[in-house]
Design a protein around this motif. Structure first.
Motif, PDB file in Angstrom:
ATOM      1  N   VAL A 163      -6.973  -5.976  15.143  1.00  0.00           N
ATOM      2  CA  VAL A 163      -6.341  -5.386  13.960  1.00  0.00           C
ATOM      3  C   VAL A 163      -5.601  -4.122  14.397  1.00  0.00           C
ATOM      4  O   VAL A 163      -5.919  -3.534  15.428  1.00  0.00           O
ATOM      5  N   ARG A 164      -4.601  -3.768  13.618  1.00  0.00           N
ATOM      6  CA  ARG A 164      -3.899  -2.496  13.854  1.00  0.00           C
ATOM      7  C   ARG A 164      -4.306  -1.573  12.725  1.00  0.00           C
ATOM      8  O   ARG A 164      -4.027  -1.843  11.555  1.00  0.00           O
ATOM      9  N   LEU A 165      -5.044  -0.515  13.064  1.00  0.00           N
ATOM     10  CA  LEU A 165      -5.627   0.355  12.046  1.00  0.00           C
ATOM     11  C   LEU A 165      -4.594   1.328  11.479  1.00  0.00           C
ATOM     12  O   LEU A 165      -3.936   2.053  12.235  1.00  0.00           O
TER      13      LEU A 165
ATOM     14  N   PHE B 103      -3.277  -6.184   5.457  1.00  0.00           N
ATOM     15  CA  PHE B 103      -3.913  -7.459   5.095  1.00  0.00           C
ATOM     16  C   PHE B 103      -5.422  -7.308   4.921  1.00  0.00           C
ATOM     17  O   PHE B 103      -6.148  -8.295   4.908  1.00  0.00           O
ATOM     18  N   GLY B 104      -5.878  -6.084   4.824  1.00  0.00           N
ATOM     19  CA  GLY B 104      -7.295  -5.829   4.602  1.00  0.00           C
ATOM     20  C   GLY B 104      -7.504  -4.327   4.568  1.00  0.00           C
ATOM     21  O   GLY B 104      -6.569  -3.550   4.816  1.00  0.00           O
ATOM     22  N   PHE B 105      -8.739  -3.925   4.220  1.00  0.00           N
ATOM     23  CA  PHE B 105      -9.038  -2.496   4.193  1.00  0.00           C
ATOM     24  C   PHE B 105     -10.485  -2.288   4.623  1.00  0.00           C
ATOM     25  O   PHE B 105     -11.385  -2.973   4.137  1.00  0.00           O
TER      26      PHE B 105
ATOM     27  N   LEU C 132      -3.265  -7.715  13.281  1.00  0.00           N
ATOM     28  CA  LEU C 132      -2.701  -7.606  11.933  1.00  0.00           C
ATOM     29  C   LEU C 132      -2.992  -6.218  11.376  1.00  0.00           C
ATOM     30  O   LEU C 132      -4.069  -5.661  11.608  1.00  0.00           O
ATOM     31  N   PRO C 133      -2.036  -5.643  10.628  1.00  0.00           N
ATOM     32  CA  PRO C 133      -2.257  -4.299  10.087  1.00  0.00           C
ATOM     33  C   PRO C 133      -3.345  -4.279   9.009  1.00  0.00           C
ATOM     34  O   PRO C 133      -3.366  -5.143   8.134  1.00  0.00           O
ATOM     35  N   VAL C 134      -4.242  -3.323   9.137  1.00  0.00           N
ATOM     36  CA  VAL C 134      -5.368  -3.201   8.207  1.00  0.00           C
ATOM     37  C   VAL C 134      -5.506  -1.724   7.834  1.00  0.00           C
ATOM     38  O   VAL C 134      -5.504  -0.855   8.712  1.00  0.00           O
TER      39      VAL C 134
END
Ligand code: SF4
Length: 317
Positions: free
Chosen positions: A44-46, A104-106, A11-13
């Protein structure tokens, strides 16, 4: 009822760009060694972002530091304190709407006057004065204020497997919720979402488990506000890392659904694993594997849809 599935990793983060290996720090270096990249690979995809470069400070650049009150410090250049970049950093955060809507996050770089989430140095005055370690970077503060439910974490905490699992769980839950909103939040979908997350939440926080149940017990009135309140409480609960006792409690409740269905040896095996989990002597995965094995022989639709029984995805080799 059609119910949106849980999004799968990666998921992109969002991430402070220096953590990805980009040489954007004030001294022209990167901070890749602060991020457990191998442990996150494939999960995750940074998506990197550097606020100081974003406001045109360039690399290398004179360093900045936080000065003033810890709750609302100013970000000033160390060599020329009259240069105040606080408002520019806040405005940069506000301008990242579409970026932040796509993640979806940081993950923030610790101790940075722009990106640090906690324990950032704050000087009471430009010249001397007490030094406190309770500040938050200007960019990080604005992101958290504008998106209070967005899962955020500092890179150093992600070296701890329990913190990392909790963060990944929150990212997946946040993404799932947004998929639900995209599909249209109905009363049935909200109740189904909660039903699937019950034991996950119970393991993290029985208090929030009860609170969420209470919130959903009366859905009259402003349904949108109720859904928002429910999700806020769910995410707050998931912020608490699940302890061995928390897992033991959730597993013991799930164990109750097997009562009268198992053979004596199966029941004894399950009781043994649940107890070992409660004591921290067995991993949650040991209990998950056994429960899934038992559910194959003794299906139970309610247990089988529990997110809690889904194994944590593992990083790519
Ligand atoms: S901590 Fe933030 S501002 Fe500093 S170099 Fe990294 S991304 Fe840029």
């Amino acid at each position: 009822m059609d119910f949106p599935s849980r999004p799968q990793p990666p998921l992109p983060v969002g991430v402070s760009a220096c953590l990805t290996g980009a040489a954007v720090r004030y001294d022209g270096a990167d901070a890749a060694s602060s991020l457990p990249a191998r442990e996150l690979r494939g999960l995750v995809r940074l998506c990197g972002l550097c606020p100081e470069v974003g406001i045109g400070m360039g690399t290398p650049r004179p360093p900045i530091r936080l000065v003033g009150d810890s709750n609302s410090p100013r970000a000033l250049r160390v060599d020329r304190p009259e240069v105040d970049v606080t408002d520019a950093l806040s405005a940069f955060a506000d301008a990242q709407n579409s970026f932040l809507e796509g993640v979806f996050g940081f993950i923030f770089m610790e101790r940075s006057p722009s990106c640090g989430l906690s324990s950032v140095k704050v000087r009471a005055e430009v010249q001397g004065g007490p030094l406190r370690l309770d500040g938050r970077g200007v960019f990080a503060r604005r992101v958290v204020e504008s998106r209070p439910h967005l899962p955020v974490e500092e890179s150093r905490r992600l070296w701890d497997p329990a913190q990392r699992d909790a963060f990944l769980t929150r990212i997946a839950t946040f993404a799932h919720w947004h998929r639900l909103l995209d599909a249209g939040l109905t009363r049935l979908r909200l109740l189904e979402f909660h039903a699937r997350h019950k034991y996950l939440l119970m393991a993290h926080s029985p208090v929030h488990y009860r609170r969420c149940g209470q919130l959903l017990s009366d859905l009259r009135g402003d349904f949108g506000a109720k859904g928002e309140g429910y999700f806020a409480s769910l995410m707050e609960g998931l912020r608490r890392p699940a302890t061995a006792a928390g897992h033991g409690n959730a597993l013991a409740h799930m164990q109750g659904y097997f009562r009268g269905r198992l053979t004596k040896p199966e029941a004894a095996r399950l009781a043994h694993v649940v107890e070992r989990c409660r004591l921290g002597a067995a991993s949650l995965d040991d209990a998950r594997v056994l429960m899934l094995e038992l559910l194959e022989r003794h299906p139970h639709p309610y247990l089988q849809k529990q997110i809690y029984l889904e194994r944590m995805p593992t990083p790519e080799a």
